[in-house]
Design an enzyme around this catalytic site. Structure first.
Site, short mmCIF file in Angstrom:
data_model
loop_
_atom_site.label_atom_id
_atom_site.label_comp_id
_atom_site.label_asym_id
_atom_site.label_seq_id
_atom_site.Cartn_x
_atom_site.Cartn_y
_atom_site.Cartn_z
N TYR A 173 0.79 -1.23 0.02
CA TYR A 173 0.03 -0.13 0.13
C TYR A 173 0.76 1.25 0.01
CZ TYR A 173 -4.24 -2.55 -0.14
OH TYR A 173 -5.24 -3.18 -0.65
N CYS A 222 -7.46 2.74 12.65
CA CYS A 222 -7.13 1.66 13.34
C CYS A 222 -7.45 0.25 12.96
CB CYS A 222 -7.31 2.05 14.94
SG CYS A 222 -6.56 0.95 15.94
N CYS A 239 -1.55 3.33 15.90
CA CYS A 239 -2.72 4.19 16.07
C CYS A 239 -2.44 4.92 17.17
CB CYS A 239 -3.95 3.24 16.47
SG CYS A 239 -5.39 4.41 17.08
N ARG A 254 1.68 1.77 -3.60
CA ARG A 254 0.49 2.31 -4.05
C ARG A 254 0.11 3.61 -4.08
NH1 ARG A 254 -4.87 -1.54 -3.75
NH2 ARG A 254 -5.53 -0.01 -5.14
N CYS A 297 -5.74 4.56 20.50
CA CYS A 297 -5.45 3.35 21.39
C CYS A 297 -4.30 3.03 21.75
CB CYS A 297 -6.63 2.22 20.91
SG CYS A 297 -5.72 1.41 19.50
N HIS A 327 -14.92 1.83 -2.56
CA HIS A 327 -13.96 1.07 -1.81
C HIS A 327 -13.01 1.82 -0.92
CE1 HIS A 327 -14.47 -2.16 -5.16
NE2 HIS A 327 -15.68 -2.28 -4.16
#
Ligand code: OAD
Length: 275
Positions: free
Chosen positions: A67, A131, A173, A70, A176, A123
């Site tokens: 990713y 997260c 994240c 991309r 959290c 999408h």
């Protein structure tokens, strides 16, 4: 089925409601590989197999590299004439007259100014991260490249050389503090946003769509693959624009074989001469 651009253009002008359904072929001439075409492999990995929650659980470093690459390539790419043509048509025929449903996550429609109510991103987006923990609601817009130093795409390796990225090198994240961040795109086996699906169904049901234009999608992934048939069943017309129509278009009223950018700009939307 017709290949006649003049009759298609006339139908476009006469239609009160138009729906465009787009796929990876829309961005192909911007240099973004399609999923099922020749560019759909990254090293020895099939792009479709990396786009799953299972792949992320098994090897988040591998999926994030894919990713990250991309995101890097999408940030370098420019919208093409088809993105601009759709954006211009949306300006001329604002929602609810014209609605685009795109499966693409590359940010190129937004880059062409195609935003707001007139486009739904089925999408998700490469440039939203959230997260990975299901109970944590953290999400943000993020166009940083690289998103962490460990995920930098080395110069000259835009085709995606694979390295080992330790888990410490992946984005965490900040809310959290226990989960990894992940791209906020829909992976195989995941649900699409239910509010968005409801909006689309209400839009199609409220007033029948007169014309559905299917652009650069193999029509293999639902719900996107089903909208044209729904329009057809309600009495609307369907046009398909694709570089390869050999296995397409049984129930299409118009079939235009060619590059989406060329077909949409030169012929389908002659009003879009501001591109
Ligand atoms: P595909 O790769 O399945 O199909 C791309 C389509 O674009 C094919 O029909 C090609 O013939 C066509 N095409 C290629 N180059 C073109 C060009 N220059 N002009 C016009 N058409 C061209 O991509 P999608 O249909 O978008 O989902 O794939 C649907 C979904 O499957 C993707 O959104 C992705 C993938 O899995 C998820 O990741 C959830």
């Amino acid at each position: 089925m017709s290949k006649d651009l003049a009759s298609f253009h006339e139908a476009l002008l006469q239609s009160k409601r138009v729906l465009a359904v787009c796929g990876a072929g829309l961005s192909a001439s911007s240099g973004i590989p399609t999923f099922r075409g020749a560019g759909g492999m990254w090293r020895k990995h099939n792009a479709l197999e990396l786009a799953t929650p299972e792949a992320f659980r098994k090897d988040p470093g591998l999926v994030w590299q894919f990713y990250s690459l991309r995101r890097h390539n999408a940030l370098k790419a420019a919208p093409n004439a088809a993105h601009y043509a759709l954006a211009e048509f949306a300006r001329q025929r604002p929602f609810p007259e014209f609605l685009t449903l795109t499966q693409n996550v590359d940010g190129l429609s937004e880059g062409a100014g195609h935003k707001g109510k007139s486009v739904e991103f089925l999408h998700g987006s490469l440039f939203r991260v959230r997260c990975a923990r299901s109970w944590c609601r953290y999400e943000r817009f993020d166009i940083s490249d690289p998103i962490t130093p460990a995920l930098a795409v080395p110069e000259g390796e835009e085709d995606g050389a694979w390295r080992d990225v330790p888990i410490e090198g992946l984005p965490k994240c900040p809310e959290c503090r226990t989960g990894l961040l992940r791209p906020a795109v829909v992976w195989f086996g995941e649900e699409l946003d239910s509010q968005m699906l409801k909006r689309i169904q209400q839009h199609i049901a409220r007033d029948p769509v007169d014309l559905c234009i299917v652009i650069g999608t193999s029509g293999t992934v639902y719900p996107a693959a089903g909208y044209a048939s729904q329009v057809k069943a309600q009495g609307g017309k369907v046009a398909i624009v694709d570089i390869d129509c050999s296995v397409r278009g049984d129930d299409a009223d118009w079939l235009f074989e060619g590059d989406a950018a060329r077909v949409l700009y030169l012929s389908t939307f002659p009003l879009s001469d501001t591109c």
